[in-house]
Design a protein around this motif. Structure first.
Motif, short mmCIF file in Angstrom:
data_model
loop_
_atom_site.label_atom_id
_atom_site.label_comp_id
_atom_site.label_asym_id
_atom_site.label_seq_id
_atom_site.Cartn_x
_atom_site.Cartn_y
_atom_site.Cartn_z
N GLU A 2 -33.37 27.01 6.80
CA GLU A 2 -32.83 26.19 7.88
C GLU A 2 -33.92 25.88 8.90
OE1 GLU A 2 -29.25 27.70 9.59
OE2 GLU A 2 -28.57 28.58 7.72
N ILE A 3 -33.76 24.74 9.59
CA ILE A 3 -34.72 24.32 10.60
C ILE A 3 -34.82 25.39 11.70
CG2 ILE A 3 -35.19 22.63 12.43
CD1 ILE A 3 -35.89 21.63 9.68
N ARG A 4 -33.70 26.00 12.05
CA ARG A 4 -33.74 26.99 13.13
C ARG A 4 -34.58 28.21 12.74
NH1 ARG A 4 -27.65 29.65 13.31
NH2 ARG A 4 -27.47 30.10 11.07
N TRP A 5 -34.69 28.50 11.44
CA TRP A 5 -35.55 29.61 11.01
C TRP A 5 -37.02 29.26 11.32
CZ3 TRP A 5 -33.57 31.01 5.40
CH2 TRP A 5 -32.22 31.39 5.48
N ARG A 35 -33.59 36.86 10.16
CA ARG A 35 -34.00 35.49 9.83
C ARG A 35 -35.47 35.45 9.41
NH1 ARG A 35 -31.62 31.87 14.84
NH2 ARG A 35 -29.38 32.20 14.45
N GLU A 42 -38.04 33.86 1.23
CA GLU A 42 -38.03 32.50 0.72
C GLU A 42 -39.43 32.05 0.30
OE1 GLU A 42 -36.15 28.96 -0.37
OE2 GLU A 42 -35.20 30.74 0.45
N THR A 72 -40.96 20.73 12.31
CA THR A 72 -40.07 20.68 13.47
C THR A 72 -40.40 19.48 14.37
OG1 THR A 72 -41.53 22.23 14.65
CG2 THR A 72 -39.61 23.15 13.50
#
Length: 303
Positions: A2-5, A35, A42, A72
């Motif tokens: 996810e972008i927030r990660w 996270r 990942e 980002t």
């Protein structure tokens, strides 16, 4: 992933501290740590050296940080652009027009084409001179300009090469004045050389005054006028004429109700009428995303 990660990882790289990074991201430290661990799983490598104080990034982590910053930033810019596109698509098309056209032509035109929800009148433009409309179009202050235009040749100090127009209507300027006690014109054209008629005129640099003067010059019969007042707005000229201060030329739409009631009378026969065209202008290099669609619609719809 996810972008927030990715945003979490950038924050961790800046603070070099799990607790402060979690606080900055408004999550608990266990959630934040989980996270970062998921990111490492990942990517299949260790990104953070947890044995140092303050913590440091591994070589793989430094490389991953550059990727996070690029992604980002691209996401941020794309979000801004999408927001601008959405705003532009919902922004109404702004049309500028002189006061008389705004009051007597624009409402009917908007009704005819069902544009009340798409087109917004620009009220700050009602007392502009002709050149002001094209300058406003050029700087995107408005998207459309509804202008009177001469139907005969008149020298105008306006460069229209970067604009295009649609003819949408016609108008006639009629000379009017207050009636005398017998209902006859108090100031009847053409007047006399020794007794010129008092005239309530338009602004000398405005289009309408230039068109009137050019029309009078083309007539074989001379006209004798003495200008008492010069005004930009037709409503002001109409009021002074009704009060009996002099004669003036008004758009027929503006004068018709007062003519029907007898409050005004024509100051001369039809040869003193001045024909006008009503044009809708836009800048060719405009920026409004919905204007091309509207322009195409207007071109395909009879006026």
């Amino acid at each position: 992933m996810e972008i927030r990660w990715l945003e979490d990882f950038i924050t961790l790289a800046r603070t070099r501290h799990f607790s402060r990074a979690a606080e900055t991201q408004n999550v608990t430290q266990p959630t934040f740590s989980r996270r970062i661990k998921l990111l490492e799983e990942e990517m299949g490598v260790t990104l953070v050296d947890r044995q140092t104080l303050p913590l440091t990034l591994t070589p793989a982590g430094e490389e991953f940080l550059r990727l996070c910053e690029q992604i980002t930033e691209r996401v941020r810019l794309t979000r801004e652009r999408i927001g601008q596109i959405a705003d532009n698509q919902t922004r109404r098309i702004v049309i500028a027009a002189p006061q008389s056209a705004l009051s007597y032509i624009l409402p009917g035109w908007l009704d005819q084409h069902r544009l009340q929800q798409r087109v917004e009148p620009y009220l700050r433009a009602t007392s502009w001179l002709l050149a002001d409309y094209f300058q406003a179009l050029d700087r995107d202050e408005c998207d459309l300009a509804l202008c009177y235009w001469p139907r005969q040749r008149v020298s105008l100090d306006v460069d229209t090469s970067g604009f295009e127009y649609l003819p949408i209507d016609t108008e006639i300027l009629v000379p009017v004045c207050a009636p005398d006690d017998s209902g006859q014109p108090r100031f009847a054209l053409p007047g006399q050389r020794r007794q010129p008629l008092p005239c309530i005129a338009y602004h000398p640099r405005g289009l309408i005054q230039k068109v009137i003067e050019a029309h009078l010059m083309r007539l074989t019969q001379p006209c004798y006028l003495s200008t008492l007042n010069e005004n930009v707005q037709t409503a002001n000229i109409k009021e002074l004429v009704i009060q009996g201060y002099g004669l003036g030329w008004l758009p027929q739409r503006v004068a018709q109700r007062a003519l029907d009631s007898g409050e005004l009378v024509r100051a001369g026969p039809a040869r003193w009428n001045v024909p006008l065209e009503v044009r809708l202008y836009r800048r060719r290099a405009h920026r409004h995303p919905g204007l091309d669609e509207l322009w195409q619609q207007l071109q395909e719809t009879p006026s």
